[in-house]
Design a protein around this motif. Structure first.
Motif, PDB file in Angstrom:
ATOM      1  N   ALA A 163       8.825  -0.690   2.714  1.00  0.00           N
ATOM      2  CA  ALA A 163       9.875  -0.865   2.299  1.00  0.00           C
ATOM      3  C   ALA A 163      10.342   0.430   2.522  1.00  0.00           C
ATOM      4  O   ALA A 163       9.910   1.548   2.379  1.00  0.00           O
ATOM      5  N   ALA A 164      11.742   0.414   2.887  1.00  0.00           N
ATOM      6  CA  ALA A 164      12.404   2.090   2.866  1.00  0.00           C
ATOM      7  C   ALA A 164      12.108   2.587   1.172  1.00  0.00           C
ATOM      8  O   ALA A 164      12.408   1.956  -0.278  1.00  0.00           O
ATOM      9  N   ALA A 165      11.766   3.751   1.073  1.00  0.00           N
ATOM     10  CA  ALA A 165      12.166   4.971   0.167  1.00  0.00           C
ATOM     11  C   ALA A 165      12.163   5.983  -0.267  1.00  0.00           C
ATOM     12  O   ALA A 165      12.451   6.920   0.706  1.00  0.00           O
ATOM     13  N   ASP A 166      12.491   6.737  -1.028  1.00  0.00           N
ATOM     14  CA  ASP A 166      13.150   8.296  -0.818  1.00  0.00           C
ATOM     15  C   ASP A 166      11.505   9.057  -0.840  1.00  0.00           C
ATOM     16  O   ASP A 166      10.651   8.519  -1.400  1.00  0.00           O
ATOM     17  N   ILE A 194       8.363   6.991 -13.631  1.00  0.00           N
ATOM     18  CA  ILE A 194       8.992   5.836 -13.054  1.00  0.00           C
ATOM     19  C   ILE A 194       8.575   5.824 -12.066  1.00  0.00           C
ATOM     20  O   ILE A 194       8.038   6.217 -10.829  1.00  0.00           O
ATOM     21  N   ALA A 195       9.229   4.201 -11.468  1.00  0.00           N
ATOM     22  CA  ALA A 195       8.255   3.747 -10.119  1.00  0.00           C
ATOM     23  C   ALA A 195       9.148   3.848  -8.818  1.00  0.00           C
ATOM     24  O   ALA A 195      10.482   3.978  -9.230  1.00  0.00           O
ATOM     25  N   ILE A 196       8.748   4.760  -8.162  1.00  0.00           N
ATOM     26  CA  ILE A 196       9.930   4.870  -6.835  1.00  0.00           C
ATOM     27  C   ILE A 196      10.380   3.596  -5.673  1.00  0.00           C
ATOM     28  O   ILE A 196       9.483   2.776  -5.876  1.00  0.00           O
ATOM     29  N   ALA A 197      11.387   3.228  -6.161  1.00  0.00           N
ATOM     30  CA  ALA A 197      12.027   2.560  -5.288  1.00  0.00           C
ATOM     31  C   ALA A 197      11.641   2.172  -3.522  1.00  0.00           C
ATOM     32  O   ALA A 197      11.461   3.049  -3.138  1.00  0.00           O
ATOM     33  N   GLY A 198      11.266   0.761  -4.127  1.00  0.00           N
ATOM     34  CA  GLY A 198      10.302   0.717  -2.007  1.00  0.00           C
ATOM     35  C   GLY A 198       8.756   1.502  -1.450  1.00  0.00           C
ATOM     36  O   GLY A 198       8.279   0.969  -0.683  1.00  0.00           O
ATOM     37  N   SER A 199       8.200   1.522  -2.978  1.00  0.00           N
ATOM     38  CA  SER A 199       7.472   1.993  -3.298  1.00  0.00           C
ATOM     39  C   SER A 199       6.474   1.786  -4.469  1.00  0.00           C
ATOM     40  O   SER A 199       6.580   1.912  -5.033  1.00  0.00           O
ATOM     41  N   ASP A 200       4.686   1.513  -3.885  1.00  0.00           N
ATOM     42  CA  ASP A 200       4.071   1.391  -5.135  1.00  0.00           C
ATOM     43  C   ASP A 200       3.510   2.663  -6.135  1.00  0.00           C
ATOM     44  O   ASP A 200       2.640   2.535  -6.669  1.00  0.00           O
ATOM     45  N   GLN A 201       3.917   4.025  -5.974  1.00  0.00           N
ATOM     46  CA  GLN A 201       4.126   5.341  -6.437  1.00  0.00           C
ATOM     47  C   GLN A 201       4.442   5.332  -7.572  1.00  0.00           C
ATOM     48  O   GLN A 201       6.183   4.607  -7.708  1.00  0.00           O
ATOM     49  N   ALA A 229       6.539  14.640  -2.592  1.00  0.00           N
ATOM     50  CA  ALA A 229       6.300  15.284  -4.871  1.00  0.00           C
ATOM     51  C   ALA A 229       5.356  14.690  -4.789  1.00  0.00           C
ATOM     52  O   ALA A 229       4.058  15.123  -5.759  1.00  0.00           O
ATOM     53  N   ALA A 230       5.105  13.407  -5.014  1.00  0.00           N
ATOM     54  CA  ALA A 230       4.177  12.377  -6.033  1.00  0.00           C
ATOM     55  C   ALA A 230       3.063  12.726  -5.244  1.00  0.00           C
ATOM     56  O   ALA A 230       1.463  12.499  -5.832  1.00  0.00           O
ATOM     57  N   THR A 231       2.805  12.866  -4.020  1.00  0.00           N
ATOM     58  CA  THR A 231       1.955  12.766  -3.147  1.00  0.00           C
ATOM     59  C   THR A 231       0.909  13.896  -2.752  1.00  0.00           C
ATOM     60  O   THR A 231      -0.546  14.155  -3.410  1.00  0.00           O
ATOM     61  N   ARG A 232       1.608  15.091  -3.505  1.00  0.00           N
ATOM     62  CA  ARG A 232       1.338  15.876  -3.339  1.00  0.00           C
ATOM     63  C   ARG A 232       0.816  16.537  -4.681  1.00  0.00           C
ATOM     64  O   ARG A 232      -0.749  17.405  -4.612  1.00  0.00           O
ATOM     65  N   MET A 249       0.579  -1.012   0.130  1.00  0.00           N
ATOM     66  CA  MET A 249      -0.064   0.161  -0.071  1.00  0.00           C
ATOM     67  C   MET A 249       0.941   1.136  -0.159  1.00  0.00           C
ATOM     68  O   MET A 249       2.374   1.621   0.491  1.00  0.00           O
ATOM     69  N   GLY A 250       0.476   2.077  -0.673  1.00  0.00           N
ATOM     70  CA  GLY A 250       1.367   3.516  -0.913  1.00  0.00           C
ATOM     71  C   GLY A 250       1.131   4.290   0.243  1.00  0.00           C
ATOM     72  O   GLY A 250       0.460   4.222   1.151  1.00  0.00           O
ATOM     73  N   ALA A 251       1.439   5.563   0.168  1.00  0.00           N
ATOM     74  CA  ALA A 251       0.825   6.729   0.932  1.00  0.00           C
ATOM     75  C   ALA A 251      -0.549   7.074   1.035  1.00  0.00           C
ATOM     76  O   ALA A 251      -0.949   7.211   0.011  1.00  0.00           O
ATOM     77  N   LEU A 252      -0.826   7.490   1.945  1.00  0.00           N
ATOM     78  CA  LEU A 252      -1.783   7.804   2.470  1.00  0.00           C
ATOM     79  C   LEU A 252      -2.050   9.225   2.927  1.00  0.00           C
ATOM     80  O   LEU A 252      -0.588   9.499   3.654  1.00  0.00           O
ATOM     81  N   THR A 253      -2.714  10.333   2.462  1.00  0.00           N
ATOM     82  CA  THR A 253      -3.189  11.885   3.599  1.00  0.00           C
ATOM     83  C   THR A 253      -4.926  11.798   3.860  1.00  0.00           C
ATOM     84  O   THR A 253      -5.557  10.414   3.948  1.00  0.00           O
ATOM     85  N   PRO A 254      -5.086  12.182   4.783  1.00  0.00           N
ATOM     86  CA  PRO A 254      -6.662  12.106   5.511  1.00  0.00           C
ATOM     87  C   PRO A 254      -7.302  12.276   3.831  1.00  0.00           C
ATOM     88  O   PRO A 254      -8.840  11.880   4.771  1.00  0.00           O
ATOM     89  N   ASP A 255      -7.315  12.834   3.384  1.00  0.00           N
ATOM     90  CA  ASP A 255      -7.686  13.095   2.107  1.00  0.00           C
ATOM     91  C   ASP A 255      -8.643  11.513   1.513  1.00  0.00           C
ATOM     92  O   ASP A 255      -9.505  11.275   0.826  1.00  0.00           O
TER      93      ASP A 255
END
Length: 185
Positions: free
Chosen positions: A42-45, A113-120, A51-54, A1-7
């Motif tokens: 997993a470790a990610a940048d 490109i895929a963000i290493a360690g993330s599904d984003q 940046a990708a989430t915002r 699962m990727g990053a989540l925001t309250p929204d």
């Protein structure tokens, strides 16, 4: 699962307050203001994830893109991210330098490109576009950086015709890139 925001917390089956409770309980880790990752992910940048989430259209550019393509030895102090002109520059807590690029040429040389360690995923400009941008914005990145990146790209077998094709599509670029190619030839 990727990053989540309250929204976007409903994607994980959580309400906004449920996400905050889960984070307080230690099941989600806050990586930036309003951005959470599952604990044990997993470790990610984190700067790229932020940046990708915002901004979904966020694109790695300039010195960061040149470093990603191994065309310069410099390590950028902040992640250079391009966003289209006219969109709000997000408030970020990470080391991100936001740049506004013209909407008409924003997608020229852009790929995901895929963000290493993330599904984003995050956008990044091609090596050719990054070199042309370095020459266009040489007051910002330095002429030497642009010249050295071009020299390394040519040493690796880069095709000048591809560089000129990109430079022709971007403002204030073609003559500068042609002059640099002539000097290195």
């Amino acid at each position: 699962m990727g990053a989540l925001t309250p929204d976007t917390s409903t994607q994980a089956g959580l309400s906004r307050s449920g996400l905050y409770r889960e984070a307080s309980a230690g099941r989600w880790e806050r990586i930036a203001r309003g951005i959470y990752l599952p604990v044990g992910a997993a470790a990610a940048d984190w700067d790229q994830v932020e940046a990708a989430t915002r901004r979904p259209e966020a694109t790695i550019c300039l010195l960061s893109a040149l470093a990603h393509h191994d065309l310069v030895d410099a390590v950028p102090a902040a992640l250079d991210i391009a966003i289209p002109r006219g969109v709000r520059t997000p408030v970020s807590t990470g080391a991100i330098s936001w740049h506004r690029f013209d909407r008409a040429t924003f997608d020229v040389g852009r790929e995901d490109i895929a963000i290493a360690g993330s599904d984003q995923a995050i956008g990044i400009y091609s090596s050719e576009r990054s070199i042309v941008d370095a020459f266009r914005l040489r007051a910002e990145v330095g002429y030497e950086v642009a010249r050295d990146a071009l020299r390394e790209w040519l040493r690796r077998g880069g095709k000048p015709a591809r560089l000129i094709a990109i430079a022709t599509r971007l403002p204030r670029a073609k003559s500068t890139v042609l002059n640099a190619l002539e000097m290195l030839a």
